[in-house]
Design a protein around this motif. Structure first.
Motif, PDB file in Angstrom:
ATOM      1  N   PHE A 171      -7.502   7.844 -14.384  1.00 44.56           N
ATOM      2  CA  PHE A 171      -6.558   8.954 -14.500  1.00 44.56           C
ATOM      3  C   PHE A 171      -6.735   9.939 -13.350  1.00 44.56           C
ATOM      4  N   LEU A 172      -7.997  10.339 -13.115  1.00 45.12           N
ATOM      5  CA  LEU A 172      -8.247  11.345 -12.086  1.00 45.12           C
ATOM      6  C   LEU A 172      -7.860  10.859 -10.699  1.00 45.12           C
ATOM      7  N   SER A 173      -8.152   9.576 -10.406  1.00 46.20           N
ATOM      8  CA  SER A 173      -7.841   9.100  -9.063  1.00 46.20           C
ATOM      9  C   SER A 173      -6.335   9.053  -8.838  1.00 46.20           C
ATOM     10  N   VAL A 174      -5.576   8.636  -9.868  1.00 46.99           N
ATOM     11  CA  VAL A 174      -4.122   8.620  -9.724  1.00 46.99           C
ATOM     12  C   VAL A 174      -3.591  10.047  -9.606  1.00 46.99           C
ATOM     13  N   PHE A 175      -4.125  10.933 -10.451  1.00 46.68           N
ATOM     14  CA  PHE A 175      -3.688  12.328 -10.447  1.00 46.68           C
ATOM     15  C   PHE A 175      -3.864  12.951  -9.058  1.00 46.68           C
ATOM     16  N   LYS A 176      -5.049  12.738  -8.509  1.00 48.37           N
ATOM     17  CA  LYS A 176      -5.376  13.323  -7.217  1.00 48.37           C
ATOM     18  C   LYS A 176      -4.460  12.776  -6.116  1.00 48.37           C
ATOM     19  N   ARG A 177      -4.296  11.452  -6.132  1.00 54.67           N
ATOM     20  CA  ARG A 177      -3.485  10.826  -5.097  1.00 54.67           C
ATOM     21  C   ARG A 177      -2.031  11.305  -5.151  1.00 54.67           C
ATOM     22  N   GLU A 178      -1.513  11.391  -6.368  1.00 59.15           N
ATOM     23  CA  GLU A 178      -0.116  11.783  -6.532  1.00 59.15           C
ATOM     24  C   GLU A 178       0.118  13.216  -6.080  1.00 59.15           C
ATOM     25  N   LEU A 179      -0.784  14.095  -6.530  1.00 55.26           N
ATOM     26  CA  LEU A 179      -0.594  15.502  -6.196  1.00 55.26           C
ATOM     27  C   LEU A 179      -0.676  15.705  -4.685  1.00 55.26           C
ATOM     28  N   LYS A 180      -1.632  15.012  -4.057  1.00 52.49           N
ATOM     29  CA  LYS A 180      -1.736  15.072  -2.598  1.00 52.49           C
ATOM     30  C   LYS A 180      -0.490  14.481  -1.969  1.00 52.49           C
ATOM     31  N   GLY A 181       0.010  13.413  -2.602  1.00 53.05           N
ATOM     32  CA  GLY A 181       1.173  12.707  -2.065  1.00 53.05           C
ATOM     33  C   GLY A 181       2.389  13.612  -1.935  1.00 53.05           C
ATOM     34  N   TYR A 182       2.557  14.549  -2.871  1.00 52.59           N
ATOM     35  CA  TYR A 182       3.693  15.458  -2.775  1.00 52.59           C
ATOM     36  C   TYR A 182       3.640  16.254  -1.477  1.00 52.59           C
ATOM     37  N   PHE A 183       2.421  16.683  -1.130  1.00 48.92           N
ATOM     38  CA  PHE A 183       2.311  17.550   0.034  1.00 48.92           C
ATOM     39  C   PHE A 183       2.151  16.762   1.328  1.00 48.92           C
ATOM     40  N   ALA A 184       1.938  15.442   1.202  1.00 46.97           N
ATOM     41  CA  ALA A 184       1.831  14.616   2.404  1.00 46.97           C
ATOM     42  C   ALA A 184       3.217  14.247   2.920  1.00 46.97           C
ATOM     43  N   THR A 185       4.215  14.390   2.068  1.00 47.18           N
ATOM     44  CA  THR A 185       5.576  14.077   2.485  1.00 47.18           C
ATOM     45  C   THR A 185       6.390  15.372   2.437  1.00 47.18           C
ATOM     46  N   PRO A 186       7.587  15.364   3.027  1.00 48.48           N
ATOM     47  CA  PRO A 186       8.393  16.589   2.985  1.00 48.48           C
ATOM     48  C   PRO A 186       8.871  16.914   1.568  1.00 48.48           C
ATOM     49  N   VAL A 187       8.709  15.982   0.612  1.00 44.01           N
ATOM     50  CA  VAL A 187       9.227  16.158  -0.744  1.00 44.01           C
ATOM     51  C   VAL A 187       8.870  17.534  -1.301  1.00 44.01           C
ATOM     52  N   ALA A 188       7.583  17.874  -1.242  1.00 41.69           N
ATOM     53  CA  ALA A 188       7.118  19.115  -1.858  1.00 41.69           C
ATOM     54  C   ALA A 188       7.792  20.324  -1.234  1.00 41.69           C
ATOM     55  N   TYR A 189       7.865  20.346   0.094  1.00 40.66           N
ATOM     56  CA  TYR A 189       8.359  21.541   0.769  1.00 40.66           C
ATOM     57  C   TYR A 189       9.854  21.707   0.562  1.00 40.66           C
ATOM     58  N   VAL A 190      10.599  20.607   0.671  1.00 33.68           N
ATOM     59  CA  VAL A 190      12.039  20.674   0.436  1.00 33.68           C
ATOM     60  C   VAL A 190      12.285  21.138  -0.998  1.00 33.68           C
ATOM     61  N   PHE A 191      11.547  20.530  -1.926  1.00 34.05           N
ATOM     62  CA  PHE A 191      11.715  20.877  -3.331  1.00 34.05           C
ATOM     63  C   PHE A 191      11.429  22.354  -3.564  1.00 34.05           C
ATOM     64  N   LEU A 192      10.291  22.811  -3.054  1.00 33.91           N
ATOM     65  CA  LEU A 192       9.885  24.194  -3.321  1.00 33.91           C
ATOM     66  C   LEU A 192      10.881  25.190  -2.740  1.00 33.91           C
ATOM     67  N   SER A 245       0.869  -1.171   0.000  1.00 32.57           N
ATOM     68  CA  SER A 245       0.000   0.000   0.000  1.00 32.57           C
ATOM     69  C   SER A 245       0.907   1.223   0.000  1.00 32.57           C
ATOM     70  N   TYR A 246       0.307   2.399   0.088  1.00 27.95           N
ATOM     71  CA  TYR A 246       1.109   3.618   0.049  1.00 27.95           C
ATOM     72  C   TYR A 246       1.411   4.069   1.466  1.00 27.95           C
ATOM     73  N   ASN A 247       2.680   3.965   1.828  1.00 28.31           N
ATOM     74  CA  ASN A 247       3.068   4.179   3.219  1.00 28.31           C
ATOM     75  C   ASN A 247       2.778   5.568   3.761  1.00 28.31           C
ATOM     76  N   GLU A 248       2.839   6.586   2.890  1.00 21.89           N
ATOM     77  CA  GLU A 248       2.715   7.934   3.422  1.00 21.89           C
ATOM     78  C   GLU A 248       1.250   8.348   3.610  1.00 21.89           C
ATOM     79  N   MET A 249       0.324   7.488   3.126  1.00 19.30           N
ATOM     80  CA  MET A 249      -1.089   7.851   3.246  1.00 19.30           C
ATOM     81  C   MET A 249      -1.665   7.376   4.575  1.00 19.30           C
ATOM     82  N   THR A 250      -2.745   8.038   5.004  1.00 18.38           N
ATOM     83  CA  THR A 250      -3.460   7.504   6.154  1.00 18.38           C
ATOM     84  C   THR A 250      -4.361   6.372   5.661  1.00 18.38           C
ATOM     85  N   VAL A 251      -4.801   5.545   6.597  1.00 16.20           N
ATOM     86  CA  VAL A 251      -5.671   4.433   6.230  1.00 16.20           C
ATOM     87  C   VAL A 251      -6.910   4.958   5.510  1.00 16.20           C
ATOM     88  N   GLY A 252      -7.501   6.028   6.080  1.00 12.83           N
ATOM     89  CA  GLY A 252      -8.698   6.612   5.472  1.00 12.83           C
ATOM     90  C   GLY A 252      -8.417   7.144   4.080  1.00 12.83           C
TER      91      GLY A 252
END
Lengths: 240, 243
Positions: free
Chosen positions: B4-25, A85-92
């Protein structure tokens, strides 16, 4: 509901799955047994349309795995080995992503989450990120992901691996509870599990199906425990 | 489309869920501000962003592969690709979803350089058309590097290898058109070969967009590169997803 026709797949010189043929009906819980490297996971990956077979095909709920992989994926729930699964995501967040991908929206999504979260007992970790979860919880999240669209067919690759005895019991109970109106394939190394949950068992070694029977019939035929039956079948065939 | 939309949404959120986005910016914006000033952003006493846009190809050689390296390498390494590609999502939808999310993220990074145009508007009367074409060119450039990066990310499971390979590929595309390279090459290659290499490099196309001319051939250059690398990425992924 699952009809496998001469499925075959090799990796270089190694034939991982060699011309396997079987059918699974609604209400069946099929136990997929075999030593390590027997081809269990490869066969399951092909059924889930992750790997393409070299030859042969299979139909699941009327969808062909080669010509209509998206139809197959829509109608099955698949739990891969190690429950990725995707580790950085929450379960929800993760379950919502799966709902997005499976086009479960609005009221239906709320209902699906309300059903599946208590079913897999992951309420307490719903807002935690997945990387902070223990192995057992991760597997339950994986199971929740596989069950969220209430699929007719479930393909579970070692669903109880790494769970504590209580959790194993819970998962078996869960599978037993769903068994009668679904069609389930489970791979496992734990033979007592097969006796408890499976109505049928296939023993596979080096890519070939050696036995297709029921656990009870095997025990009666060989007059010993399933453990010994397994050893007998998989080791004699190896030396032959 | 939904895949497409579900992957797009997840990925874009994923950048900001990890420090990746902030360090990069933070790093990107620091250098995006520092490089033009180093070259005399104020000293040239002209209300224009040419120096800023000209510094971007060099900056992108390092920054875009860093944003792209995780796209598929990470997914393959931790096995989540098996989850992603057993959901009812086609491989094309997944590749495009990830690509556009990353491109969108780079677009956000570019938009956040707004203090630079704000500065020149405050100090003088810059040519708005030039600034707009400059941003369009930079965005296309980012997309091209990103497509290259996502290809190399699909080739290997190792993010470091992916970063170095895509950085090298982007570097070649940029440096092939630099005057120093062109001069050097012309000492040993026939003139038409050198002209061909120069024409295929990013530099000439990017420069002409920066001059404010949005020509079909320049835009097509970037679009073709993006489509080709993304197509190659899909093919490689189909081949190697389970390996």
């Amino acid at each position: 509901m699952i009809d496998v026709q001469r499925l075959r797949r090799s990796f270089g010189p190694v034939v991982a799955v060699d011309d396997i043929v079987f059918k699974v009906q609604k209400g069946d819980v099929l136990g997929f047994l075999g030593p390590n490297g027997a081809g269990k996971s490869t066969a399951m990956k092909m059924l889930a349309c992750f790997l393409k077979p070299d030859s042969g095909t299979a139909t699941i709920c009327g969808h062909d795995i080669i010509t209509d992989p998206i139809g197959v994926r829509q109608s099955i729930g698949y739990l891969a080995e190690n429950a990725p699964s995707y580790n950085e995501m929450t379960v929800g967040g993760f379950l919502n992503f799966v709902c997005d991908a499976r086009m479960i929206h609005g009221q239906a999504r709320k209902k699906a989450l309300d059903r599946v979260v208590p079913l897999c007992s992951i309420e307490s970790v719903y807002h935690q990120t997945i990387e902070t979860l223990s192995k057992g919880y991760r597997r339950r999240v994986g199971l929740a992901q596989a069950l969220i669209h209430d699929p007719q067919v479930l393909i579970l690759d070692e669903p109880t691996d790494g769970l504590d005895p209580n959790q194993k019991f819970e998962v078996r109970k869960l599978i037993n509870g769903m068994a009668k109106d679904k069609c389930i394939i489970v791979s496992t190394h734990i033979l007592e599990e097969v006796e408890q949950i499976c109505t049928r068992t296939i023993i596979i070694a080096r890519g070939k199906i050696l036995v297709d029977s029921t656990p009870q019939a095997l025990i009666e035929k060989h007059k010993c425990s399933l453990d010994e039956v397994f050893r007998k079948i998989t080791s004699t065939k190896k030396t032959a | 489309m939904n895949g497409f939309l579900s992957v797009f949404k997840r990925e874009l959120k994923g950048y900001f869920a990890t420090p990746v986005a902030y360090v990069f910016l933070v790093i990107f914006l620091f250098f995006a501000g520092y490089l033009p000033f180093k070259d005399g952003f104020f000293e040239i006493r002209q209300a224009e962003l040419r120096l800023f846009f000209q510094s971007l190809p060099l900056l992108f050689i390092f920054m875009v592969p860093a944003a792209a390296m995780r796209l598929w390498a990470e997914e393959r390494k931790n096995g989540s690709i098996e989850l992603l590609l057993t959901l009812p999502i086609t491989i094309n939808q997944a590749v495009l979803g990830k690509f556009f999310a990353a491109w969108g993220f780079l677009g956000i990074a570019l938009l956040l350089t707004f203090p630079l145009p704000a500065t020149v508007y405050y100090l003088g009367h810059p040519d708005t058309g030039l600034i707009i074409t400059g941003y369009i060119g930079s965005f296309l450039l980012a997309g091209t590097f990103l497509a290259i990066g996502s290809f190399f990310s699909a080739v290997t499971k190792n993010q470091v290898v992916s970063f170095i390979l895509s950085g090298a590929a982007c570097g070649i595309l940029v440096y092939a058109g630099m005057p120093t390279t062109v001069n050097y090459l012309s000492t040993m290659l026939p003139a038409n070969v050198v002209a061909l290499i120069e024409m295929m490099s990013i530099q000439s196309h990017f420069d002409s967009i920066l001059r404010g001319v949005l020509e079909v051939k320049d835009i097509a250059y970037f679009i073709i590169l993006i489509v080709a690398w993304i197509g190659a990425c899909t093919v490689v992924l189909e081949e190697r997803k389970a390996a």
